[in-house]
Write a protein that holds these residues in place. Structure first.
Motif, short mmCIF file in Angstrom:
data_model
loop_
_atom_site.label_atom_id
_atom_site.label_comp_id
_atom_site.label_asym_id
_atom_site.label_seq_id
_atom_site.Cartn_x
_atom_site.Cartn_y
_atom_site.Cartn_z
N UNK A 36 8.72 -6.84 -4.49
CA UNK A 36 8.70 -5.70 -5.40
C UNK A 36 10.09 -5.10 -5.49
N UNK A 37 10.64 -5.06 -6.71
CA UNK A 37 11.99 -4.53 -6.95
C UNK A 37 13.02 -5.23 -6.07
N UNK A 38 12.86 -6.53 -5.93
CA UNK A 38 13.82 -7.31 -5.17
C UNK A 38 13.66 -7.22 -3.66
N UNK A 39 12.63 -6.52 -3.17
CA UNK A 39 12.41 -6.37 -1.74
C UNK A 39 11.12 -7.08 -1.33
N UNK A 40 11.16 -7.69 -0.15
CA UNK A 40 10.01 -8.38 0.39
C UNK A 40 9.00 -7.37 0.90
N UNK A 41 7.74 -7.52 0.49
CA UNK A 41 6.67 -6.62 0.91
C UNK A 41 5.61 -7.43 1.64
N UNK A 42 5.32 -7.04 2.88
CA UNK A 42 4.28 -7.69 3.68
C UNK A 42 3.33 -6.60 4.16
N UNK A 43 2.50 -6.12 3.26
CA UNK A 43 1.60 -5.01 3.58
C UNK A 43 0.58 -5.40 4.63
N UNK A 44 0.12 -6.65 4.59
CA UNK A 44 -0.87 -7.09 5.58
C UNK A 44 -0.31 -7.07 6.98
N UNK A 45 0.91 -7.60 7.17
CA UNK A 45 1.53 -7.60 8.50
C UNK A 45 1.78 -6.18 8.98
N UNK A 46 2.23 -5.31 8.08
CA UNK A 46 2.51 -3.92 8.47
C UNK A 46 1.22 -3.21 8.87
N UNK A 47 0.15 -3.42 8.10
CA UNK A 47 -1.12 -2.78 8.43
C UNK A 47 -1.68 -3.33 9.74
N UNK B 241 -0.72 -4.27 -4.14
CA UNK B 241 -0.02 -3.03 -3.81
C UNK B 241 1.31 -2.98 -4.55
N UNK B 242 2.04 -4.12 -4.60
CA UNK B 242 3.32 -4.16 -5.31
C UNK B 242 3.14 -3.91 -6.79
N UNK B 243 1.99 -4.30 -7.34
CA UNK B 243 1.77 -4.12 -8.79
C UNK B 243 1.72 -2.65 -9.18
N UNK B 244 1.51 -1.76 -8.21
CA UNK B 244 1.45 -0.34 -8.53
C UNK B 244 2.78 0.18 -9.04
N UNK B 245 3.90 -0.52 -8.71
CA UNK B 245 5.21 -0.11 -9.20
C UNK B 245 5.63 -0.92 -10.40
N UNK B 246 4.73 -1.78 -10.93
CA UNK B 246 5.05 -2.60 -12.09
C UNK B 246 4.38 -2.09 -13.34
#
Length: 697
Positions: free
Chosen positions: A65-76, A119-124
């Motif tokens: 998202x916006x050029x940044x790697x998002x790993x929501x599952x790992x963070x949660x 989750x990333x789609x919320x900023x798209x």
């Protein structure tokens, strides 16, 4: 014998052997089995949730998202493990499904493969809802399912807030971008306004200049028309003079031999003709003088007009990036015409300046012709004698007249061309003046519109928010979670056990009194047989159990307060103990009356009354959530007031329910003792039913 002595004799029976003493100890400790053990088992179940095995399935593939790697599952997953809410076991989806089914895990939480993408789609441009999948099995434990719903609601809220922060942060960034773009547009509009103001001034100057040019071109055209008219007259006269001198010369030369007699007879006529030539020569010299005087002035005006038109053309049609395509061709034609007129004016000025001496020569010739004509007129009477001289002068006059006619013709041609050019120049300047007026009017409207545009954009810049990073982060956090639950718990119970203590403590004391009357007679038989007072008999049967109740309260509250793993803290310890002493006295009085009045059946009624009180006292769920029957009997049972009073004494709060409960319990105690006394009086009369009871326990 008084009631206390009768009560003491009843208690002494338990000291005559081991079993009675053991029974007495059991009676004293029985409330602990209900109160302490129950509360111990329920003391803090939410504080031990980390011992519950649950399955955690992380199938999230991550996203960008916006050029940044998002790993929501790992963070949660990391946050859940650190929270220690449950005993998390990371397994596959199949293992989690099987474990929940067979009871290995109480529940499972699954993060699907597209969890981060959603989750990333919320900023798209096309936001989607992320989904956490919870699987429970009430066949394993219903309460765990209820707990999990509360826990996972908090997990969902946290994940949703994180997603909202990303979406809102992008919105605030767009606001800043829009503010910057509008600010640039406002600056451009200011520049447009300034440029339009300058163009408006230039168009005004152009209009004023063209007005002056129109005036000058009109004057130039008028002057050239006068010069052309004079030149036409000059040309006509010169040709007439040349024709006349030619005729004269031809006649003189042709008839030279016969002229002398003619001249002799016609001297006066010849003199008149010579004076006519002299007068004409003077008129031609005057016309040449007009050319000399007007030529430089006309050239200056023509050049001024030509220069102004050239400057206007350069400023409005060459230097500007977006010239008026309709006006420029007209300006260019006018510029060319004015240049041509300037050239003609130059020729006329050159002719007037007589750089080559033509005018001077012509003037000299006319002067000479005039002089000769004057001389001829003077000598006409003597022509006969001066024939030879006259013939020569006539030939010279003829030659000069032809030269004057040729010069006049050239002058007339040039002035005709200049007149035509000045007319076109005057017409073109007139059209330019009209176009300049329209341009000035259009630029006036453009200046007003550009001013409104600049003002609107500058006002818009102030209205569009421009957030820096700190302000954007703060607003993002507020809007992602706009409602904070400012929870304030008055007199909060520190744990589950403290909250249930007002329910289990009276339960244990009721059971203690109930068991005590299984071993102690509710009515002293010796006193009944001796015919003692009914009140004395009632008190003698009540005091031993009340005394045991006091010991039960002391033992129960000591264990609840000091035993390891419990540690019940009371807001008002002394008040709690005093209130419980009243409670155990009340329960003893009620149970005594039921046993005294109904005998063996009274024990069943004691159990039934206990069940009714437990279900209607509101000890677990508020009584309003129970069926109407329990709401109806709720105000008429003593345990209702015991539970409400103990809650205020243990956790804190106003004492109104405590004083109300004391009054109700005292009334129940007095009423029960009175009913017991009535029953004692009836028991003093023996009947067959008492000798042979239908039911014995």
């Amino acid at each position: 014998m008084r009631s206390p002595k009768l009560a003491a004799l009843e208690l002494k029976r338990f000291g005559r052997g081991r079993l009675p003493r053991a029974a007495l100890v059991a009676i004293l400790l029985l409330p602990l089995l209900y109160g302490a053990l129950y509360l111990w088992s329920f003391w803090d179940p939410y504080g031990r949730l980390e011992k519950l095995p649950v399955a955690l399935v992380n199938e999230d593939r991550g996203a960008t998202a916006d050029g940044k790697k998002l790993a929501a599952g790992d963070e949660l997953t990391k946050n859940l493990r650190e929270s220690k809410v449950f005993d998390w076991h990371e397994v596959s989806d199949a293992e989690a499904r099987e474990g929940v089914e067979n009871g290995t895990y109480y529940l499972s939480l699954t993060m699907p493969g597209d969890f981060s993408e959603r989750i990333a789609s919320s900023s798209g441009d096309a936001p989607e809802t992320g989904a956490l999948q919870v699987r429970t099995n009430d066949a394993n434990n219903y309460i765990v399912g209820q707990i999990s719903r509360t826990v996972f609601a908090e997990v969902r809220t946290a994940a949703s807030t994180k997603s909202s922060r990303s979406f809102l942060d992008r919105i605030f960034i767009k606001f800043s971008d829009l503010h910057d773009a509008t600010e640039k547009a406002a600056k451009g509009a200011d520049e447009l306004k300034n440029g339009t103001a300058k163009a408006k001034k230039g168009s005004k100057d152009l209009s004023d200049g063209l007005t002056d040019a129109k005036k000058g071109s009109g004057e130039l055209a008028g002057g050239l028309r006068k010069l052309d008219s004079g030149a036409a007259d000059l040309e006509t006269g010169a040709r007439q003079v040349a024709s006349g001198t030619q005729v004269l010369a031809d006649k003189v030369n042709g008839v030279a031999a016969d002229v002398r007699p003619y001249l002799k007879d016609n001297g006066k006529r010849i003199g008149d003709s010579a004076r006519l030539v002299s007068d004409f020569s003077q008129g031609m010299r005057n016309s040449l003088d007009l050319v000399v005087k007007s030529g430089p002035t006309l050239r200056s005006g023509a050049h001024v007009a030509a220069d102004e038109l050239a400057a206007i053309h350069k400023e409005e049609c060459v230097d500007k990036p977006l010239p008026d395509t309709k006006l420029c061709p007209k300006v260019e034609r006018a510029k060319v015409a004015s240049a041509d007129v300037a050239k003609v004016a130059d020729d006329l000025a050159v002719l007037a300046e007589d750089g080559n001496g033509d005018l001077k020569k012509l003037d000299a010739q006319l002067k000479d012709l005039q002089s000769k004509a004057d001389a001829l007129a003077k000598r006409a009477p003597n022509l006969d004698s001066d024939l030879a001289y006259a013939v020569g002068k006539i030939n010279e006059l003829n030659a000069g007249a032809h030269k004057v006619a040729t010069g006049a013709d050239t002058l007339h041609t040039g002035l005709s061309t200049a007149k035509s050019g000045s007319t076109e120049l005057d017409s073109g300047v007139g059209r330019l003046k009209k176009g300049a007026g329209e341009l000035d009017s259009g630029l006036y409207k453009l200046a007003g519109g550009s001013t409104e545009l600049a003002t609107g954009l500058n006002d818009g810049v102030d209205k569009i928010p421009d957030y820096d990073k700190d302000a954007r982060d703060h607003r993002t956090e507020v809007m992602a979670d706009p409602v904070k639950l400012a929870s304030q718990s008055l007199h909060k119970a520190p744990n589950y056990g403290t909250g249930f203590a007002p329910y289990f403590i009276p339960l244990s004391l009721w059971v203690g009194a109930m068991v005590a009357y299984m071993l102690i007679q509710p009515l002293n038989r010796r006193a009944l047989a001796a015919g003692a007072s009914a009140w004395r008999i009632a008190l003698a049967g009540w005091l031993p159990v009340a005394a045991i109740g006091v010991l039960q309260v002391a033992a129960l509250m000591s264990v609840l307060h000091w035993a390891p793993g419990l540690g019940l803290e009371m807001a008002r310890p002394a008040g709690t103990v005093a209130f419980l002493l009243l409670v155990t006295c009340c329960f003893a009085a009620i149970i005594q009356w039921l046993n005294a009045r109904f005998g063996a059946a009274g024990r069943i009624l004691v159990l039934a009354l206990l069940m009714l009180q437990l279900t209607s006292a509101g000890g677990t769920y508020p009584v309003q959530t129970s069926p109407g029957f329990f709401n109806a009997i709720h105000p008429f049972l003593p345990m209702t007031y015991v539970v409400e009073g103990l809650r205020r004494l243990i956790t804190g709060g106003g004492l109104e329910p405590v004083w109300h409960g004391c009054a109700v319990l005292a009334a129940f105690t007095a009423g029960a003792l009175a009913l017991t006394a009535v029953s004692a009086r009836r028991k003093q009369v023996w009947s067959l039913d008492r000798l042979h009871p239908e039911l014995s326990l």
